[in-house]
Every structure is written in C-alpha cells, then in structure tokens.
Design a protein around this motif. Structure first.
Motif, PDB file in Angstrom:
ATOM      1  N   ALA A   1       0.822  -1.208   0.000  1.00  0.00           N
ATOM      2  CA  ALA A   1       0.000   0.000   0.000  1.00  0.00           C
ATOM      3  C   ALA A   1       0.857   1.259   0.000  1.00  0.00           C
ATOM      4  O   ALA A   1       1.951   1.286   0.571  1.00  0.00           O
ATOM      5  CB  ALA A   1      -0.905   0.004   1.236  1.00  0.00           C
ATOM      6  N   VAL A   2       0.343   2.282  -0.674  1.00  0.00           N
ATOM      7  CA  VAL A   2       0.949   3.613  -0.618  1.00  0.00           C
ATOM      8  C   VAL A   2       0.202   4.377   0.473  1.00  0.00           C
ATOM      9  O   VAL A   2      -0.989   4.662   0.345  1.00  0.00           O
ATOM     10  CB  VAL A   2       0.815   4.354  -1.968  1.00  0.00           C
ATOM     11  CG1 VAL A   2       1.414   5.760  -1.866  1.00  0.00           C
ATOM     12  CG2 VAL A   2       1.485   3.560  -3.076  1.00  0.00           C
ATOM     13  N   HIS A   3       0.887   4.724   1.522  1.00  0.00           N
ATOM     14  CA  HIS A   3       0.230   5.291   2.714  1.00  0.00           C
ATOM     15  C   HIS A   3       0.770   6.678   3.019  1.00  0.00           C
ATOM     16  O   HIS A   3       1.970   6.921   2.867  1.00  0.00           O
ATOM     17  CB  HIS A   3       0.494   4.368   3.916  1.00  0.00           C
ATOM     18  CG  HIS A   3      -0.178   4.812   5.170  1.00  0.00           C
ATOM     19  ND1 HIS A   3      -1.538   4.664   5.382  1.00  0.00           N
ATOM     20  CD2 HIS A   3       0.326   5.413   6.280  1.00  0.00           C
ATOM     21  CE1 HIS A   3      -1.833   5.150   6.571  1.00  0.00           C
ATOM     22  NE2 HIS A   3      -0.720   5.613   7.139  1.00  0.00           N
ATOM     23  N   PRO A   4      -0.083   7.602   3.440  1.00  0.00           N
ATOM     24  CA  PRO A   4      -1.545   7.490   3.545  1.00  0.00           C
ATOM     25  C   PRO A   4      -2.246   8.013   2.286  1.00  0.00           C
ATOM     26  O   PRO A   4      -2.050   9.158   1.886  1.00  0.00           O
ATOM     27  CB  PRO A   4      -1.859   8.383   4.750  1.00  0.00           C
ATOM     28  CG  PRO A   4      -0.790   9.439   4.710  1.00  0.00           C
ATOM     29  CD  PRO A   4       0.423   8.816   4.092  1.00  0.00           C
ATOM     30  N   THR A   5      -3.026   7.162   1.672  1.00  0.00           N
ATOM     31  CA  THR A   5      -3.823   7.521   0.499  1.00  0.00           C
ATOM     32  C   THR A   5      -5.195   6.874   0.621  1.00  0.00           C
ATOM     33  O   THR A   5      -5.376   5.925   1.388  1.00  0.00           O
ATOM     34  CB  THR A   5      -3.173   7.046  -0.814  1.00  0.00           C
ATOM     35  OG1 THR A   5      -3.156   5.604  -0.839  1.00  0.00           O
ATOM     36  CG2 THR A   5      -1.751   7.574  -0.970  1.00  0.00           C
TER      37      THR A   5
ATOM     38  N   GLU B   1      -5.073   3.225  -1.245  1.00  0.00           N
ATOM     39  CA  GLU B   1      -4.414   2.080  -0.630  1.00  0.00           C
ATOM     40  C   GLU B   1      -5.416   1.018  -0.186  1.00  0.00           C
ATOM     41  O   GLU B   1      -5.076  -0.165  -0.058  1.00  0.00           O
ATOM     42  CB  GLU B   1      -3.567   2.522   0.566  1.00  0.00           C
ATOM     43  CG  GLU B   1      -4.348   3.022   1.764  1.00  0.00           C
ATOM     44  CD  GLU B   1      -3.441   3.442   2.914  1.00  0.00           C
ATOM     45  OE1 GLU B   1      -2.780   2.559   3.498  1.00  0.00           O
ATOM     46  OE2 GLU B   1      -3.389   4.646   3.215  1.00  0.00           O
ATOM     47  N   GLU B   2      -6.659   1.439   0.041  1.00  0.00           N
ATOM     48  CA  GLU B   2      -7.676   0.479   0.484  1.00  0.00           C
ATOM     49  C   GLU B   2      -7.918  -0.604  -0.563  1.00  0.00           C
ATOM     50  O   GLU B   2      -8.353  -1.712  -0.232  1.00  0.00           O
ATOM     51  CB  GLU B   2      -8.983   1.213   0.783  1.00  0.00           C
ATOM     52  CG  GLU B   2      -8.889   2.230   1.907  1.00  0.00           C
ATOM     53  CD  GLU B   2      -8.664   1.585   3.263  1.00  0.00           C
ATOM     54  OE1 GLU B   2      -9.008   0.394   3.421  1.00  0.00           O
ATOM     55  OE2 GLU B   2      -8.139   2.266   4.163  1.00  0.00           O
TER      56      GLU B   2
ATOM     57  N   THR C   1      -5.709  -3.397   0.435  1.00  0.00           N
ATOM     58  CA  THR C   1      -5.734  -3.835   1.848  1.00  0.00           C
ATOM     59  C   THR C   1      -7.084  -4.419   2.254  1.00  0.00           C
ATOM     60  O   THR C   1      -7.354  -4.595   3.437  1.00  0.00           O
ATOM     61  CB  THR C   1      -5.368  -2.663   2.775  1.00  0.00           C
ATOM     62  OG1 THR C   1      -6.310  -1.604   2.588  1.00  0.00           O
ATOM     63  CG2 THR C   1      -3.971  -2.155   2.514  1.00  0.00           C
TER      64      THR C   1
END
Length: 457
Positions: A439-443, A446-447, A450
C-alpha cells in the motif's frame, strides 16, 4: 476503377480525425474528410472537454470553506460565468485549430460541409460537390434528444449549457444518467439551485448499485434535490416566460407544479444517421438509428465502415479512437484487427467522481458465485475538518478463479485511479495479485490493496 480518394471520412470528431490522419500520414492514403460543424466533435466542442473544465470550475465552490477549516484565512466571492465562458470559448477555438492543423499536416483534404452517400462509393456534399472513394468511413457521432413533450423546445439540452449568456438561479434537470448527474453537480457547484427528476428508482442505471447509491447520497448531502420515479407531465411558460430569461412552469407526474428558470433535458442521445442516404445504399440501421457493423466496423455494404457513437456500441471518445485505429490497420495496414470492447474503464464526473471497470456486483452475481470486497469511509482530508464526504473502494471477485471481475471507486479523482486499476483488471489480475501490492500510505487508494475479508459472498 479509379477513385477521387482512397478514403472519405464523414465526421470530424476524435474518431474520424484519428482515422483520417493515420490513413493519410502513416499509410500514404489519399483522404478526404467532411465536417458540417466544428472540428473536434462532441468531445472537444460540446462534451468531454468543456464539461471537464466546468467540473474543475465547480470544484472551487467550497475551497474557501475547506481552506479556512485547515487554518487559512481566505475570503470568498461569487462565480463569474461570463469570465469563465470567455476563457472556455478561447480554449475550444484553440483545440479546434489544433485538429484542423493536424489534418492539414497529415495531408487530409477537408471540406466544411454536410455529407451523405449517393452510392457505396460516392459522397455528395451540401456544397453540391461529389467525390468517389474506395472506402467510406462514417464517424458522424450522436446528438442530444428532447423528450416527446409539448413545449419541449422551451427546454435546453447539454449542448446549450456552454452557450448560456448567464447562469440560471434555478434549474430542473430531467434524466438520471451520467450526463444529468454530472451537470447537476457542476451547476450546483457554480451556485445554481438544482433539482433532478429521475424516471427510474435510482440515478445512474446500469452502474454498480452500491456505488450509485453512495453518489446519490452525497449529491443530496451537498444540497441537490433528487426526485426518483418522477417525470415531467407538462411544461409551459410561467408569467409570460419564453424559456430564455423567463421562468418555466413544470407539472410533475407525481403531482404539483413548480417554477424553474431553466429546464435541462438529459434524457439520452441518438446516432446522427438521418438523411444520410444510408439505407438507400444498403447500410443497415438498428432500432435506434445506429449503424450496424461487424467486429471490424464494416457495414453490410463492403466499402462502407462506421465507428464511434453513430454505431452506438460503447459511446466513449477513447473507444471511438481505438475503433478508428483498428479500421486503419484492417483496411490500410493489411492486418485485420477486431475492436476490443471488453473491460473498458470509464468515469462519471460527479462530485464525488466514480471510476469503474468490469462487472457490477449485480451483473457478476447473475453469472456465478462471487465475493465482494468493499469499504466506505471518510478520507483523511475530509475527516480532519469534520466534513461528511465518504468514499467507496470495491472489488468484485470470482469465487472460483479469484479473478477481479470489477472495480468500482467513488472518490475525488476516481477517474485518475480507475485508469491505473484498469490495467490490472484488463490483465486478468486476481484478488491475491492485488493483495501482493504494498500500500501507498496514507492515500485513499491504498484500500484497494488492503481489503482482506469479503463483506459479502
């Protein structure tokens, strides 16, 4: 037999222009093209481009409020439609000039005239000129239609929005499709009081139910009035109005009368095929007037092909361009190339946007067992300032193959997200392929990688 042209294209929209340019510029074909209106077609002149610029403009309506909540001290002001429209018209003129220049540089001979078929190899122009061509490509697009309603001429269609001398204070939009919903959000964002009558039980018929339900919820939360199972029973001038600067009185099928400054009909589009001589030369038309073609965009007349909205397959500009390219490869490149209409990503530019590719949950369930991975939440940007906007990330997965059958995103910039997610879906990615991506966080996005447990199966 000798012909004036190797190819004659009827229609100067994105699909027709691309086919003409590539056939002439890359394959050395002698190409003519006729356009009766402005070059660029629906997308550039009266559709995607001006609409998206209006989407951008409407998105600034609450920027002061949001910025102030983040600690800035900004003042606001009213939207200046005249200033925006002047800039918009200048941009459309620039783009039309680009289309004309590209055609000229490719060696395409253009004619500012209406064209129709006289026979399978002869095109007749409204100027009185006639030309013969070995191949004819019809790319005449579509047009907005008005409902069969007395005084329908008092209302406007989507083409007219860009030419209004002023924005109305109130508007009624009839329709529940993406054009109706997009303009409802645009006009509301520009300060117009918007009411939408949808004849069905929910807006955006044909899209994923959960996704369109969230968009309807968010539109109402913003202040757009949506009345479902409602149509216009009668339309008339109010107090001497003429539908221009005067008000219009609307009677709804659910009862009651209301007055609006404008009424916008967004009830559908029809292919531009009337009075083109098509059936006279053997080109077959469908029930809606669309040109019937095979997988290579060839009509029942071997010398005549058709692409884009006039065929009513998938009415999207990038699809028309792909169809045009496939036509050129087939006819001039010596490589028969069928058009790929499977898994085409698309976006609806409401607020929030919707990006979608593949099957909806409802479509997938009808085909076999599926698992649904979805989450709806307030993203960081809005939750921080306690705003109610929510987003949706959703994957529809085949229970047996684990392949992702559909991806649906409702969020700001969902159109940008679905373009990239669409690559994976088109490649046949499985749910586990998505899971393997860090995941690319926080975006918000990203959900998508995940979502661990199905919410329904």
């Amino acid at each position: 037999m000798s012909f004036d042209f190797d190819l004659f294209v009827i229609g100067g929209g994105s699909g027709g222009v691309r086919a003409a340019r590539v056939a002439a510029g890359e394959h050395g074909a002698k190409v003519g093209l006729a356009e009766m209106d402005r070059y660029g077609g629906t997308c550039v002149i009266r559709g995607c481009v001006p609409k998206k610029l209006m989407v951008f403009a409407s998105g600034f309506g609450d920027v002061v409020e949001r910025a102030n909540a983040y600690g800035w001290d900004y003042g606001g002001g009213p939207f200046d439609w005249s200033r925006f429209r002047t800039r918009l018209e200048g941009e459309l003129e620039r783009l039309e000039g680009v289309y004309r220049r590209l055609l000229k540089e490719s060696g395409v001979e253009t004619f500012d005239a209406r064209a129709r078929l006289r026979d399978p190899h002869t095109v007749e122009l409204s100027t009185g000129e006639t030309f013969t061509a070995k191949h004819v490509l019809i790319a005449s697009g579509g047009r907005a239609v008005r409902p069969a309603l007395d005084n329908a001429g008092l209302g406007i269609v989507s083409d007219d929005i860009f030419h209004l001398d002023r924005l109305p204070e109130t508007i009624l939009i009839l329709g529940g499709g993406y054009i109706a919903c997009e303009f409802a959000c645009i006009l509301h964002g520009l300060g117009v009081g918007v009411t939408l009558y949808c004849r069905g039980d929910q807006i955006l018929r044909g899209f994923d139910d959960e996704a369109r339900g969230l968009i309807a919820e968010q539109m109402r939360a913003r202040g757009i009035e949506i009345q479902t199972a409602t149509n216009i029973a009668a339309l008339a001038p109010a107090d001497g109005g003429d539908g221009g600067r005067g008000a219009l009185r609307v009677t709804a099928t659910t009862g009651g009368e209301r007055t609006f400054d404008r009424v916008l009909f967004a009830t559908g589009r029809a292919p531009n095929t009337p009075d083109m001589g098509l059936e006279d030369v053997g080109v077959e038309l469908g029930a809606r007037g669309e040109i019937l073609v095979d997988e290579y965009s060839q009509t029942a007349v071997p010398s005549v092909y058709a692409i884009g909205d006039v065929t009513d397959r998938i009415n999207l500009t990038p699809v028309a361009i792909r169809e045009g390219m496939a036509f050129v490869r087939t006819v001039f490149g010596g490589t028969p190339t069928p058009v790929d209409h499977e898994l085409v990503p698309s976006a609806v530019f409401t607020q929030p946007e919707m990006g979608t590719i593949g099957l909806s949950e409802e479509e997938a369930r009808a085909q076999g067992p599926v698992e649904i991975y979805a989450t709806s939440f307030r993203p960081m940007q809005t939750s921080f300032i306690d705003r109610p906007e929510k987003v949706l990330m959703k994957l529809v997965v085949c229970s047996e193959t684990r392949r992702v059958l559909g991806c649906h995103i409702v969020a700001p910039d969902a159109g940008e997200m679905i373009q990239l997610a669409g690559i994976a879906v088109k490649m046949g990615a499985t749910k586990e392929d998505f899971d393997r991506v860090v995941a690319v966080h926080p975006t918000m996005s990203e959900e998508i990688v995940t979502l661990r447990a199905p919410v329904r199966s």
